[in-house]
Motif scaffolding. Structure first.
Motif, PDB file in Angstrom:
ATOM      1  N   GLY A 144     -82.907 -13.677 -47.348  1.00 26.50           N
ATOM      2  CA  GLY A 144     -81.611 -13.489 -46.702  1.00 26.50           C
ATOM      3  C   GLY A 144     -81.316 -14.406 -45.535  1.00 26.50           C
ATOM      4  N   ALA A 145     -82.307 -15.202 -45.086  1.00 27.54           N
ATOM      5  CA  ALA A 145     -82.066 -16.013 -43.879  1.00 27.54           C
ATOM      6  C   ALA A 145     -81.170 -17.214 -44.157  1.00 27.54           C
ATOM      7  CB  ALA A 145     -83.391 -16.483 -43.284  1.00 27.54           C
ATOM      8  N   ILE A 146     -81.097 -17.648 -45.417  1.00 27.40           N
ATOM      9  CA  ILE A 146     -80.241 -18.788 -45.757  1.00 27.40           C
ATOM     10  C   ILE A 146     -79.219 -18.332 -46.800  1.00 27.40           C
ATOM     11  CG2 ILE A 146     -80.189 -21.155 -46.646  1.00 27.40           C
ATOM     12  CD1 ILE A 146     -82.931 -21.618 -45.556  1.00 27.40           C
ATOM     13  N   THR A 147     -77.959 -18.615 -46.527  1.00 29.37           N
ATOM     14  CA  THR A 147     -76.903 -18.204 -47.464  1.00 29.37           C
ATOM     15  C   THR A 147     -76.213 -19.437 -48.029  1.00 29.37           C
ATOM     16  OG1 THR A 147     -75.262 -18.069 -45.699  1.00 29.37           O
ATOM     17  CG2 THR A 147     -76.474 -16.059 -46.200  1.00 29.37           C
ATOM     18  N   ASN A 148     -75.578 -19.260 -49.200  1.00 24.67           N
ATOM     19  CA  ASN A 148     -74.834 -20.380 -49.795  1.00 24.67           C
ATOM     20  C   ASN A 148     -73.403 -20.399 -49.269  1.00 24.67           C
ATOM     21  OD1 ASN A 148     -73.447 -18.388 -51.161  1.00 24.67           O
ATOM     22  ND2 ASN A 148     -74.513 -18.718 -53.117  1.00 24.67           N
ATOM     23  N   ALA A 149     -72.605 -21.330 -49.797  1.00 22.04           N
ATOM     24  CA  ALA A 149     -71.251 -21.495 -49.288  1.00 22.04           C
ATOM     25  C   ALA A 149     -70.444 -20.200 -49.436  1.00 22.04           C
ATOM     26  CB  ALA A 149     -70.562 -22.650 -50.020  1.00 22.04           C
ATOM     27  N   ALA A 150     -70.795 -19.403 -50.425  1.00 21.07           N
ATOM     28  CA  ALA A 150     -70.066 -18.148 -50.638  1.00 21.07           C
ATOM     29  C   ALA A 150     -70.609 -17.015 -49.773  1.00 21.07           C
ATOM     30  CB  ALA A 150     -70.137 -17.760 -52.112  1.00 21.07           C
ATOM     31  N   GLY A 151     -71.626 -17.325 -48.956  1.00 21.69           N
ATOM     32  CA  GLY A 151     -72.177 -16.293 -48.086  1.00 21.69           C
ATOM     33  C   GLY A 151     -73.222 -15.417 -48.760  1.00 21.69           C
ATOM     34  N   GLU A 152     -73.647 -15.779 -49.970  1.00 20.85           N
ATOM     35  CA  GLU A 152     -74.667 -14.975 -50.653  1.00 20.85           C
ATOM     36  C   GLU A 152     -76.063 -15.480 -50.295  1.00 20.85           C
ATOM     37  OE1 GLU A 152     -71.774 -14.813 -54.575  1.00 20.85           O
ATOM     38  OE2 GLU A 152     -73.369 -16.301 -54.363  1.00 20.85           O
ATOM     39  N   ALA A 153     -77.000 -14.545 -50.249  1.00 16.39           N
ATOM     40  CA  ALA A 153     -78.378 -14.919 -49.902  1.00 16.39           C
ATOM     41  C   ALA A 153     -78.952 -15.851 -50.964  1.00 16.39           C
ATOM     42  CB  ALA A 153     -79.240 -13.678 -49.775  1.00 16.39           C
ATOM     43  N   MET A 154     -79.508 -16.973 -50.527  1.00 16.94           N
ATOM     44  CA  MET A 154     -80.186 -17.863 -51.473  1.00 16.94           C
ATOM     45  C   MET A 154     -81.462 -17.203 -51.990  1.00 16.94           C
ATOM     46  SD  MET A 154     -78.398 -20.669 -51.737  1.00 16.94           S
ATOM     47  CE  MET A 154     -79.523 -21.851 -52.470  1.00 16.94           C
ATOM     48  N   ASN A 155     -82.102 -16.424 -51.135  1.00 12.10           N
ATOM     49  CA  ASN A 155     -83.304 -15.684 -51.519  1.00 12.10           C
ATOM     50  C   ASN A 155     -83.002 -14.200 -51.338  1.00 12.10           C
ATOM     51  OD1 ASN A 155     -85.168 -18.014 -51.889  1.00 12.10           O
ATOM     52  ND2 ASN A 155     -84.782 -18.316 -49.707  1.00 12.10           N
ATOM     53  N   PRO A 156     -82.466 -13.555 -52.374  1.00  9.90           N
ATOM     54  CA  PRO A 156     -82.048 -12.163 -52.209  1.00  9.90           C
ATOM     55  C   PRO A 156     -83.233 -11.218 -52.004  1.00  9.90           C
ATOM     56  CG  PRO A 156     -81.562 -12.974 -54.429  1.00  9.90           C
ATOM     57  CD  PRO A 156     -82.166 -14.104 -53.678  1.00  9.90           C
ATOM     58  N   PRO A 157     -82.960 -10.000 -51.541  1.00 13.46           N
ATOM     59  CA  PRO A 157     -84.039  -9.053 -51.268  1.00 13.46           C
ATOM     60  C   PRO A 157     -84.973  -8.900 -52.464  1.00 13.46           C
ATOM     61  CG  PRO A 157     -81.936  -8.154 -50.551  1.00 13.46           C
ATOM     62  CD  PRO A 157     -81.630  -9.451 -51.241  1.00 13.46           C
ATOM     63  N   GLY A 158     -86.255  -8.932 -52.191  1.00 14.33           N
ATOM     64  CA  GLY A 158     -87.231  -8.762 -53.276  1.00 14.33           C
ATOM     65  C   GLY A 158     -87.617 -10.057 -53.959  1.00 14.33           C
ATOM     66  N   SER A 159     -86.843 -11.128 -53.753  1.00 16.38           N
ATOM     67  CA  SER A 159     -87.093 -12.336 -54.534  1.00 16.38           C
ATOM     68  C   SER A 159     -88.352 -13.089 -54.082  1.00 16.38           C
ATOM     69  CB  SER A 159     -85.882 -13.275 -54.458  1.00 16.38           C
ATOM     70  OG  SER A 159     -85.675 -13.695 -53.124  1.00 16.38           O
ATOM     71  N   LEU A 160     -88.737 -12.925 -52.842  1.00 18.14           N
ATOM     72  CA  LEU A 160     -89.888 -13.715 -52.373  1.00 18.14           C
ATOM     73  C   LEU A 160     -91.208 -12.975 -52.489  1.00 18.14           C
ATOM     74  CD1 LEU A 160     -88.474 -15.661 -49.312  1.00 18.14           C
ATOM     75  CD2 LEU A 160     -88.467 -16.237 -51.732  1.00 18.14           C
ATOM     76  N   THR A 161     -91.152 -11.659 -52.334  1.00 18.95           N
ATOM     77  CA  THR A 161     -92.392 -10.913 -52.533  1.00 18.95           C
ATOM     78  C   THR A 161     -92.613 -10.694 -54.016  1.00 18.95           C
ATOM     79  OG1 THR A 161     -91.182  -8.843 -52.347  1.00 18.95           O
ATOM     80  CG2 THR A 161     -92.223  -9.678 -50.351  1.00 18.95           C
ATOM     81  N   GLY A 162     -91.571 -10.886 -54.827  1.00 21.14           N
ATOM     82  CA  GLY A 162     -91.718 -10.682 -56.262  1.00 21.14           C
ATOM     83  C   GLY A 162     -91.516  -9.241 -56.679  1.00 21.14           C
ATOM     84  N   ILE A 163     -91.136  -8.413 -55.738  1.00 15.41           N
ATOM     85  CA  ILE A 163     -90.970  -6.996 -56.081  1.00 15.41           C
ATOM     86  C   ILE A 163     -89.499  -6.612 -55.967  1.00 15.41           C
ATOM     87  CG2 ILE A 163     -91.673  -4.648 -55.533  1.00 15.41           C
ATOM     88  CD1 ILE A 163     -94.002  -5.898 -53.964  1.00 15.41           C
ATOM     89  N   PRO A 164     -88.868  -6.211 -57.064  1.00 17.67           N
ATOM     90  CA  PRO A 164     -87.493  -5.735 -56.946  1.00 17.67           C
ATOM     91  C   PRO A 164     -87.471  -4.509 -56.033  1.00 17.67           C
ATOM     92  CG  PRO A 164     -88.165  -5.908 -59.263  1.00 17.67           C
ATOM     93  CD  PRO A 164     -89.391  -6.119 -58.428  1.00 17.67           C
ATOM     94  N   PRO A 165     -86.465  -4.407 -55.161  1.00 18.17           N
ATOM     95  CA  PRO A 165     -86.464  -3.323 -54.167  1.00 18.17           C
ATOM     96  C   PRO A 165     -86.717  -1.947 -54.789  1.00 18.17           C
ATOM     97  CG  PRO A 165     -84.640  -4.819 -53.782  1.00 18.17           C
ATOM     98  CD  PRO A 165     -85.307  -5.300 -55.027  1.00 18.17           C
ATOM     99  N   ALA A 166     -86.226  -1.719 -55.983  1.00 20.49           N
ATOM    100  CA  ALA A 166     -86.401  -0.395 -56.600  1.00 20.49           C
ATOM    101  C   ALA A 166     -87.871  -0.083 -56.860  1.00 20.49           C
ATOM    102  CB  ALA A 166     -85.612  -0.313 -57.901  1.00 20.49           C
ATOM    103  N   MET A 167     -88.647  -1.160 -57.022  1.00 20.29           N
ATOM    104  CA  MET A 167     -90.049  -0.925 -57.365  1.00 20.29           C
ATOM    105  C   MET A 167     -90.965  -0.838 -56.141  1.00 20.29           C
ATOM    106  SD  MET A 167     -90.714  -3.286 -60.653  1.00 20.29           S
ATOM    107  CE  MET A 167     -92.485  -3.158 -60.421  1.00 20.29           C
ATOM    108  N   VAL A 168     -90.387  -1.077 -54.976  1.00 23.32           N
ATOM    109  CA  VAL A 168     -91.229  -1.125 -53.786  1.00 23.32           C
ATOM    110  C   VAL A 168     -92.012   0.175 -53.607  1.00 23.32           C
ATOM    111  CG1 VAL A 168     -91.199  -1.181 -51.265  1.00 23.32           C
ATOM    112  CG2 VAL A 168     -89.948  -2.896 -52.560  1.00 23.32           C
TER     113      VAL A 168
END
Ligand code: SF4
Ligand code: SF4
Ligand code: SF4
Lengths: 494, 92
Positions: free
Chosen positions: B58-82
């Motif tokens: 979430g620290a870097i967003t694209n031109a549309a304001g969306e997270a380049m690395n959305p939640p769960g994308s870097l740890t590899g765990i989708p939030p629901a599975m945490v």
């Protein structure tokens, strides 16, 4: 038979960081090494257990960026493989780092080693790291330089490393199997892409192994650090130890995972536990069959200054060093004198006779004891004031240093400490596995609690040399029949 | 067109040296991207370098304001599975 003291011990200087005599170089931990390697490490506090009482080290934090992610690291704080998480180091430019190093070297002449260990990966910051090394190897040729790395960028850095005064490199290797690695490293940044999972771990492991080999081929000493993560790589680290030794690493340092939830690491948040002191010790013992184990590591922070276990960083903050005038030429002369006298003292200790005879059955079981000491190699600390205990093992083969165990000291010197008792029970839990605790003095309350926990408090050996006292207590236990093995007991029953 | 660094940046410095356009600067609160310099790495790399090394979701967003690395994308765990993963790790 003789109960020899396995450590080469002796009286220690006043401000010993480790507050122990001869922190366990079993016989001579470096004995099997070729002379040219011994020459390189004899005054290196991180490599020689003897030296770490005398020589100091410092780290400079010039390398903030990192090219991989470890599950035990929260990048908001420092790299937790080389520094305690939860503390942010003062980030320096290479120029500031050089200035600070010269200031420390002039003021603490026992400082022999400058390390760059992050926060971040020094080799992922090659400009900053090598600029610092380049200036230091010119301006302060009497300082040894070393670097700690995760290994990903190591192969491409080896030639540059070899050019400077760098004869020691530490690589953190937590796995040699990509399936294990994938549980520790979620991703790496490699060839301009983020790569995840098993593929990422496989590349990292390959780079680490390649780097290790390239370094040893060039005669650069390599120490391997491993973080012990229960249920993830604990068993696997025995294999890691075997492999890195066969590739020429000369020292293996297995460190406990630090995973308090408040540090915000993945492991911390997910509830992954760190190892108990006994688990760590058992693993270190298992790995020791294959190579030298480092047992006096304190997991220093990335800008620590001073003897191992102490941190004098506060004396050398940026504003303070700005105000210092350093004549390094003059400092070098003084440093050389101090180093010579320390060497002479070390040599003398190497020849000191450490022996305490006893008639103990070679089959008697070994016993762990905890020691409260604030230095000098003697038992000289009140139980309630100890921030850490030195753990020694007594066996028919002798007395040897095993490790340090940190505690929160429960006595803050007043009656106000309401949670004294819970801290005390935590301290006692830290000492699990020990059968006696030797200190200068101890209060009634902790005395009772220790006894209830099966640990015998002992204040009778205050101001005695640690090894002698441990040997004496062991002998008393033997005479009292407390050291019989299960087999002996069967005989008695039969 | 440009990426943005937002306040969840932890100032870890990783993005700054990998930017081919020299578009990332240290600023008082957190690192920032100079939108006149940022090319989204086009012509240099297939993927934006800063977003590929940043460790913070979430620290870097694209031109549309969306997270380049959305939640769960870097740890590899989708939030629901945490929660499930948490239970499993605790059992070790
Ligand atoms: S190498 Fe060090 S700084 Fe990089 S993620 Fe691992 S622990 Fe953190
Ligand atoms: S997208 Fe590329 S050019 Fe833009 S800031 Fe990130 S690294 Fe630099
Ligand atoms: S890599 Fe991410 S967290 Fe680190 S400084 Fe850049 S934007 Fe901030």
């Amino acid at each position: 038979m003789e109960l020899t003291v396995l450590d080469s011990a002796g009286a220690q200087p006043q401000q010993s960081g480790c507050s122990s005599s001869g922190c366990g170089s079993t016989d001579d931990q470096l004995a099997h090494l070729p002379d040219e390697i011994r020459d390189k490490v004899y005054n290196h506090p991180c490599y020689s257990e003897q030296a770490h009482h005398y020589f100091a080290r410092m780290h400079v934090a010039v390398a903030p960026a990192c090219n991989i992610q470890c599950h035990y690291c929260n990048r908001k704080y420092d790299c937790s493989n080389e520094s305690r998480p939860g503390v942010v180091s003062e980030l320096l430019t290479p120029d500031q780092a050089v200035k600070k190093t010269l200031a420390v070297a002039a003021n603490i002449p026992q400082m022999t080693v400058l390390g760059i260990a992050g926060p971040g990966d020094p080799l992922a910051n090659p400009e900053r790291t090598f600029a610092t090394f380049r200036m230091l190897s010119e301006q302060a040729p009497d300082i040894k330089l070393c670097v700690s790395t995760n290994g990903l960028a190591l192969p491409e850095s080896v030639d540059e490393l070899a050019k400077h005064n760098i004869d020691h490199v530490t690589i953190t290797i937590n796995a040699v199997d990509p399936d294990v690695g994938a549980k520790i490293y979620p991703w790496i940044f490699w060839e301009n892409k983020r790569i995840k999972g098993r593929e990422a771990a496989a590349i990292l492991i390959e780079q680490q192994q390649k780097g290790l080999q390239m370094l040893t081929e060039r005669g650069i000493l390599v120490k391997v650090n491993s973080v012990m993560i229960p249920g993830v790589n604990d068993e696997h680290l025995k294999e890691v130890s075997r492999i890195v030794k066969s590739k020429g690493a000369f020292l293996h340092n297995v460190m406990p995972l630090i995973s308090e939830a408040e540090h915000g690491t993945f492991f911390g948040l997910m509830g992954q536990r760190g190892p108990e002191p006994e688990e760590l010790q058992n693993l270190q013992d298992a790995c020791a069959g294959d190579m030298n184990m480092m047992r006096h590591c304190r997991q220093c922070r990335a800008d620590a200054v001073g003897l191992l276990g102490e941190d004098r960083g506060e004396e050398f903050t940026l504003d303070k060093i700005e105000a210092m005038e350093i004549d390094y030429e003059a400092a070098m002369v003084r440093r050389a004198e101090v180093h010579r006298s320390i060497e002479a003292e070390l040599n003398q200790h190497a020849q000191a006779k450490p022996a305490a005879p006893a008639d103990i059955d070679p089959d008697a079981r070994p016993v762990l004891m905890a020691i409260a000491s604030q230095g000098g190699g003697v038992i000289n600390q009140h139980f309630g004031h100890a921030h850490e205990f030195l753990i020694y093992e007594a066996s028919p083969a002798g007395v040897r240093f095993i490790s340090h165990r940190k505690t929160d000291n429960y006595c803050e010197g007043g009656d106000t400490c309401g949670d004294g008792e819970s801290v005390l029970s935590r301290t006692i839990a830290t000492l699990s596995g020990c059968e006696a605790v030797l200190c200068s003095k101890i209060g009634y309350e902790p005395w009772d609690m220790l006894e209830a926990a099966g640990i015998k408090p002992n204040g009778e050996h205050a101001m005695e040399r640690i090894e002698d006292a441990v040997a004496a207590v062991y002998r008393e236990m033997w005479e009292a029949g407390a050291l019989m093995t299960a087999a002996d007991e069967c005989l008695v029953v039969a | 067109m440009s990426l943005r660094i937002v306040s969840s940046c932890v100032n870890c410095w990783a993005c700054q040296p990998v930017c081919p356009s020299d578009a990332i600067l240290q600023a008082p609160k957190h690192f920032v991207i100079n939108d006149r310099k940022c090319t989204e790495c086009e012509g240099s790399y297939d993927v934006p370098q800063c977003a590929s090394i940043c460790p913070i979701e979430g620290a870097i967003t694209n031109a549309a304001g969306e997270a380049m690395n959305p939640p769960g994308s870097l740890t590899g765990i989708p939030p629901a599975m945490v929660a499930a993963a948490q239970a499993e790790i605790r059992a070790r």
